[in-house]
Design an enzyme around this catalytic site. Structure first.
Site, PDB file in Angstrom:
ATOM      1  CB  SER A 212      -4.353  -0.294   5.259  1.00  0.00           C
ATOM      2  OG  SER A 212      -3.584   0.278   6.287  1.00  0.00           O
ATOM      3  CG  ASN A 213      -6.159   1.947   9.789  1.00  0.00           C
ATOM      4  OD1 ASN A 213      -5.339   2.823   9.984  1.00  0.00           O
ATOM      5  ND2 ASN A 213      -6.057   0.735  10.332  1.00  0.00           N
ATOM      6  NE  ARG A 214     -10.102   7.796   5.053  1.00  0.00           N
ATOM      7  CZ  ARG A 214      -9.967   8.180   3.791  1.00  0.00           C
ATOM      8  NH1 ARG A 214      -8.858   8.791   3.399  1.00  0.00           N
ATOM      9  NH2 ARG A 214     -10.931   7.965   2.928  1.00  0.00           N
TER      10      ARG A 214
END
Ligand code: CTP
Length: 404
Positions: A212-214
């Site tokens: 995923s990402n932030r």
């Protein structure tokens, strides 16, 4: 005040028990003179400071104080006022009123009016400086802001208590500008459907693990809220985030980029604008495992093969109706504006919001952003602003473009 904005508008002015009531008398007069119908509602506390008769004489209307007063009794007066309002203004708002509104109390006329109203809500607090700074008050303010209320923050200066600090009612000019702004924008996107994507995507490695990402989703949610305030029919397509969607927005929840792609294309027919604020994973594990991967079976080194996800923006541009506006986001760690210009051109977008995520105040998860709008009209660099204000300006830009 601007008569062209206020004329013919129905303004409900809720007045609560603070010494600043005397200042709001002048606000009621100015609003009336600009052509608005001003219905004043006072709490019993407010009447201790100024008699209802003062407001009545200046607004040419009886002032409501009791829950079941004179206002259009046949049509349930305790809610009718909120339903008829073009804007609801609470000024001055005491700490007690903020707490009541934040919790949805309905045991007085101001509470029922706010609960029953879909109109923009503007709140101008005034109180002693420690009461304003208290975390309880600040949390109530945040709750109200999250729900879409405009808070016209109190000013700093000398207070009735003799102390000095923030707590003094904002100037009538600031409150007036907020009212005019709300009235001018509250129907700017009426009849328009806006699709907004927000948050990260999750790409499964196995049933437990994901790539995923932030992305926090804050920008996309702020855009959805701003479009809603402008009167649009808003569809929010959201990855997993820890945010509450604005009430009144239709939400579709997705996890993977493939799900996002399908949800956006399903929402595309009839959309006037699509805003791709989601941080979509460009790649996903080629073959997610059906069972949880075990260390003893994988050994010390693991190689994951990733494959490209569909480019959602590209699919939108290919399938959009003529006139559907497409907005992309470009988060970069280098020259975001150059990258955004390239993206605008290559993908055939109408607008790109460029953002250097290494700049102070623009990091992932922050409540502020310093962005640049890049479009065929040119490059417009904005200062460091709250995400809420960036969203408001972006929605204003979209409104402008849709009006052409
Ligand atoms: N986006 C998309 N589909 C994807 C990936 C991203 O529609 N599969 C959208 C995002 O919602 C955002 C924009 O494209 O609006 C981001 O552009 P992109 O060039 O994909 O950004 P990066 O992934 O940061 O680009 P790169 O890796 O090429 O630097």
């Amino acid at each position: 005040m601007n008569a062209s904005v206020l004329s013919g508008k129905f303004v409900v002015l809720g007045v609560t028990g603070s010494i600043a009531v005397y200042k709001v008398v002048e606000l009621a007069r100015r609003l009336t003179q600009a052509g608005a119908t001003v219905q004043v509602v006072m709490t019993p506390g407010a009447t201790q400071f100024v008699q209802p008769l003062t407001f009545q004489a200046l607004t040419y209307r009886p002032v409501e104080v009791e829950m079941f007063g004179t206002f259009d009794d046949r049509a349930a007066g305790h809610v009718a006022m909120g339903q008829q309002a073009d804007v609801v203004v609470i000024a001055p708002a005491t700490a007690h009123t903020l707490a009541r509104l934040a919790n949805g109390f309905a045991d007085d006329l101001i509470g029922t009016t706010v609960l029953a109203s879909h109109a923009p809500l503007i709140i101008a607090p005034a109180m002693e400086t420690h009461m304003w700074a208290n975390p309880a008050t600040q949390e109530n303010v945040e709750t109200l802001r999250d729900r879409g209320a405009t808070i016209v923050e109190p000013e700093s200066g000398e207070l009735a208590s003799g102390l000095s600090g923030q707590g003094r009612l904002a100037s009538l000019e600031a409150i007036g500008a907020a009212i005019e702004d709300a009235l001018a924008t509250s129907s700017a996107l009426a009849g328009k459907r806006i699709v907004v994507t927000a948050g990260p995507t999750l790409e499964p490695i196995d049933p437990v693990r994901v790539i995923s990402n932030r992305s926090s989703g804050k920008m996309g949610y702020a855009i959805a809220a701003a479009a809603l305030r402008a009167g649009a029919d808003v569809r929010l397509i959201s990855g997993p985030v820890a945010l509450r969607p604005p009430a009144g927005v239709r939400v579709v929840r997705i996890e993977t980029a493939a799900e996002l792609h399908d949800a956006v294309l399903a929402a595309l027919p009839g959309a006037h604008a699509v805003v791709m604020a989601a941080a979509v994973a460009d790649y996903r594990p080629a073959a997610p495992a059906y069972q949880k991967l075990k260390k003893r079976e994988q050994g010390d080194d693991v190689t994951l093969t990733l494959v490209r996800n569909p480019d959602v923006l590209q699919a939108i541009v290919a399938k959009r109706d003529q006139g559907t506006l497409v907005v992309g986001f470009k988060a970069e760690t280098g020259d975001a504006v150059a990258e955004a210009s390239r993206m605008l051109r290559e993908k055939g977008l109408d607008l790109v919001v460029a953002n250097d995520v290494t700049a102070k105040g623009s990091e992932f998860g922050s409540d502020t952003d310093e962005v640049t709008f890049v479009s065929a009209d040119g490059v417009e660099a904005l200062p460091l602003l709250s995400k809420r204000e960036v969203a408001r300006r972006l929605v204003a830009k979209i409104t402008e473009r849709l009006a052409i």
